[in-house]
Design an enzyme around this catalytic site. Structure first.
Site, PDB file in Angstrom:
ATOM      1  CG  LEU A 354      -1.960  -0.963   1.106  1.00 43.81           C
ATOM      2  CD1 LEU A 354      -2.910  -0.880   2.714  1.00 43.81           C
ATOM      3  CD2 LEU A 354      -3.121  -0.767   0.189  1.00 43.81           C
ATOM      4  N   GLY A 357       7.305   4.176   4.060  1.00 47.42           N
ATOM      5  CA  GLY A 357       8.171   5.511   4.758  1.00 47.42           C
ATOM      6  C   GLY A 357       9.201   4.982   5.373  1.00 47.42           C
ATOM      7  N   GLY A 358       9.564   6.010   6.192  1.00 48.21           N
ATOM      8  CA  GLY A 358      10.747   6.019   6.941  1.00 48.21           C
ATOM      9  C   GLY A 358      11.049   4.792   7.922  1.00 48.21           C
ATOM     10  CG  PHE A 359       9.455   4.210  11.350  1.00 56.18           C
ATOM     11  CD1 PHE A 359      10.450   3.651  12.413  1.00 56.18           C
ATOM     12  CD2 PHE A 359       9.754   5.588  11.377  1.00 56.18           C
ATOM     13  CE1 PHE A 359      11.188   4.309  13.345  1.00 56.18           C
ATOM     14  CE2 PHE A 359      10.615   6.472  12.262  1.00 56.18           C
ATOM     15  CZ  PHE A 359      11.221   5.744  13.200  1.00 56.18           C
ATOM     16  N   GLY A 360       9.389   1.738   7.457  1.00 55.88           N
ATOM     17  CA  GLY A 360       8.858   0.357   6.647  1.00 55.88           C
ATOM     18  C   GLY A 360       7.636   0.420   5.667  1.00 55.88           C
ATOM     19  CE  LYS A 377       3.597   1.276  11.680  1.00 53.45           C
ATOM     20  NZ  LYS A 377       3.794   2.610  11.965  1.00 53.45           N
ATOM     21  CG  ASP A 473       4.692  12.248  12.379  1.00 53.93           C
ATOM     22  OD1 ASP A 473       5.102  13.455  12.147  1.00 53.93           O
ATOM     23  OD2 ASP A 473       5.022  11.241  11.632  1.00 53.93           O
TER      24      ASP A 473
END
Length: 673
Positions: A354, A357-360, A377, A473
């Site tokens: 889908l 990003g920075g964390f996976g 995620k 965030d």
């Protein structure tokens, strides 16, 4: 001839008698379906699902000590409300908590147009979920017996009874009690004491009045009901309905039992025969459990230890190696097996991707057992902060429930891999509608509704939950849209929690370029006002269709808040509205959103409004004074904070004409997750 006539008459009479008999039998059968009594449930043929089961002694057990599950039990026949909207019912129940003073969630008597499907666990009691709670199309009536306090629904305490119509926000509610005739006042009842309690529910369709009464077993029905209110259920009921019970468990569990149940569509429900009711199991007290543990033989203990050691060795050697730690017992949302998530995504193939990003990466999957679509995620191995963010997300989102937040279904850990499982949101993240695909458009009405929803979620996080939750965030890429384009705030990987009234501790600066409040660089302390600052940037990007910081070629390079502020000073603030909207927006609402965005982006945290005030303004319950913006300094509007390196230091780019230079800048999750 005469004999022939007599024979014909005899046949006619016989046919008439037969027809009358069949019709009477049919009416009698329907009457038995609409008027029934169960003194215990042996041979009742109740329709059960989830955790619900009928014990050999006839006890209906709705829930057990399994976490985050639902249960339903229905009378096997449809009830016809076409000719009558009155009803009367009574039942006896007992709730046995896992441990004293640690209540699970409760249950509810329900009347619904079909067997309830899709009801969520925990505070939703298996009746509704975050998407349909409050919808008039539900046609659901319920009386909840609730043993957990849910702030989202305005619950008064963790020991109450409520009347619900199409929503878990009760139209009438009261702390559990019964009117004691001897002393002339209400005496309290402890719903999860394990004691048997009887409930009476009566609705008069002529007077449009519903009454609910409670009493301990052996006490006659109180003269004064606990709840009594005017209610026109003819607007709720459909012709053919099902009656029954719905229940659920959360992170804390209780065993819920129904001993007997009587129902009548017209007239009073029959009395239950106490002598025929099955007994309720007692809760095992700590001393009893301790005695049972001591009673284990040495040989049995050795067998258990050897089995555990062997099992642990085998599990660690398997390809689906999974890890469990002590903190998981405390936070405890549902834990999925890696194997199930692997199969749900067909091996985490790219076609199921889908976004990233920075964390996976985030994958779309379908759980094989429940056929429920989920978003998974998968936190990247390269992320040095991954474990901390992972635990933070479970600790916060796993317990939070709000209609404008993404529900966390559960999680998984396997040999360093971290996975979070959410409800799948079919319309994806908001940023793709604002920035990445010109074919996808959101109307101004949809955008305004999204802003109201996210503001409501932040009010819940800051003020209404048992702890203060700082999201840290808030941005368009962390807001996703459900099937009805409602905005849902998600991604709690950077969230921090602290007690109401406490001062948040100093922490490293994290967040995303353009959304970070200037004071973070000085104090390192995230507060509710830093979330407000980020929401201000979010409001401006939704209204303007531009990112907070756009790093383009000169002379187009700009910081959004500076541009909007400059246009406001010139009296042309509406010129900053998203060009793709054209003139298709409410001018007053657009102006309000732009000015609120500026006020929330004020460099001084003391000048920013609370999220509750922001929500009141968006809902038209409060007004924004033009004077509130007069103190907005022209030389500090663009105090945009950057986080350098690993977040241990920071610098501020303080004017739009000198945007941040190309340096080694790292903004946590700057590309979204």
């Amino acid at each position: 001839m005469a004999s022939h006539i007599k024979a014909s008459q005899f046949v006619s009479i016989f046919v008439i008698i037969l027809a009358l008999n069949l019709n009477f039998s049919s009416l009698l059968g329907q009457r038995q379906r609409d008027n029934f009594v169960y003194n215990g449930f042996i041979g009742s043929n109740l329709q059960l699902d989830g955790l619900a089961e009928i014990k050999p002694d006839g006890l209906l057990q709705l829930t057990n000590l399994t976490i985050q599950q639902t249960a339903h039990a229905y009378h096997p026949f449809v009830i016809n409300f076409k000719n009558s909207s009155s009803f009367s019912t009574t039942f006896m129940f007992a709730i046995v908590s896992e441990r004293a003073n640690r209540n699970g969630h409760g249950f509810a008597f329900t009347i619904s147009p079909s067997h309830i499907e899709g009801g969520s666990d925990a505070e939703y009691l298996g009746i509704l979920n975050v998407t349909n709670n409050g919808s008039s199309s539900n046609h659901i009536f319920a009386v909840e017996v609730d043993t957990a306090r849910s702030l989202e629904f305005g619950d008064r305490d963790n020991n109450h009874v409520g009347i619900d119509v199409n929503s878990l926000n009760s139209v009438e509610t009261a702390t559990a009690a019964y009117f004691n005739e001897k002393v002339g006042r209400n005496d309290s009842l402890h719903l999860s004491s394990g004691d048997t309690i009887q409930v009476w529910i009566d609705y008069d369709g002529v007077k449009k009045r519903i009454e609910v009464a409670l009493a301990p077993i052996g006490v006659t029905r109180p003269r004064i009901p606990l709840l009594s209110t005017q209610l026109d259920l003819s607007l709720v009921f459909v012709d053919r309905t099902y009656v029954g019970f719905s229940a659920s468990t959360g992170l804390l569990q209780s065993s819920q039992y129904i001993l007997g149940w009587s129902f009548n569509i017209d007239g009073k429900a029959q009395k239950l025969d106490v002598t025929r009711l099955p007994p309720v199991p007692r809760r095992k007290e700590p001393k009893e459990r301790h005695k049972q543990t001591i009673g284990l033989s040495v040989g049995m203990v050795m067998v258990v230890l050897i089995t555990l050691l062997g099992g642990l060795y085998i599990v660690r050697r398997k390809s689906y190696d999974e890890i469990r730690e002590d903190w998981e017992k405390e936070y405890g949302p549902q834990r999925f097996s890696y194997k199930d998530l692997y199969k749900a995504t067909e091996g985490f193939k790219d076609k199921a991707l889908l976004g990233s990003g920075g964390f996976g990466k985030v994958y779309r999957g379908t759980l094989l057992k429940s056929k429920v679509e989920v978003a998974i995620k998968r936190v990247s191995h390269e992320s040095t902060q991954g474990m901390k963010e992972f635990i933070a997300e479970i600790a916060s989102l796993g317990k939070l429930r709000h209609r404008n937040m993404v529900p966390l279904q559960g999680y998984c850990r396997r040999s360093g891999e971290l996975l979070l499982v959410y409800d799948y949101m079919p319309n994806g993240s908001l940023d793709k509608y604002l920035f990445t695909n010109e074919r996808l458009k959101l109307s101004w009405t949809q955008r305004y509704k999204i802003l109201q929803g996210v503001a409501s979620a932040l009010v819940y996080l800051h003020e209404e939950w048992e702890q203060v939750v700082l999201h840290r965030d808030v941005k368009a890429s962390n807001v996703v849209l459900d099937a009805d384009f409602n905005g849902r705030l998600g991604d709690f990987g950077l969230a921090r929690l602290y007690q109401h009234g406490e001062i948040p501790q100093t922490t490293r600066v994290v967040g995303t370029l353009g959304y970070l409040a200037p004071e973070l660089t000085r104090t390192g302390k995230a507060t509710t006002m830093t979330d407000v600052f980020a929401f201000g940037a979010f409001m401006l990007e939704v209204a303007c269709g531009r990112r907070p910081v756009e790093q383009q070629e000169l002379p187009e390079k700009m910081i959004l808040v500076d541009w909007v502020h400059d246009c406001w000073r010139k009296g042309s603030i509406l010129e900053t509205s998203d060009p793709s909207l054209g003139d298709d927006y409410v001018m007053e609402h657009m102006e309000l959103v732009l000015k609120l965005g500026l006020l929330c982006s004020h460099p001084s945290p003391d000048a920013r409004p609370s999220m509750r005030h922001v929500l009141h303004c968006l809902d038209g319950e409060a007004f924004l004074s033009e004077q509130a913006l007069e103190g907005f300094p022209t030389d500090a509007a663009s105090a945009t904070t950057l986080v350098i390196g690993d977040g241990s230091s920071s610098v501020a780019a303080s004017n739009a004409s000198s945007p941040p230079q190309s340096c080694s800048v790292h903004t946590a999750l700057s590309s979204g997750r």
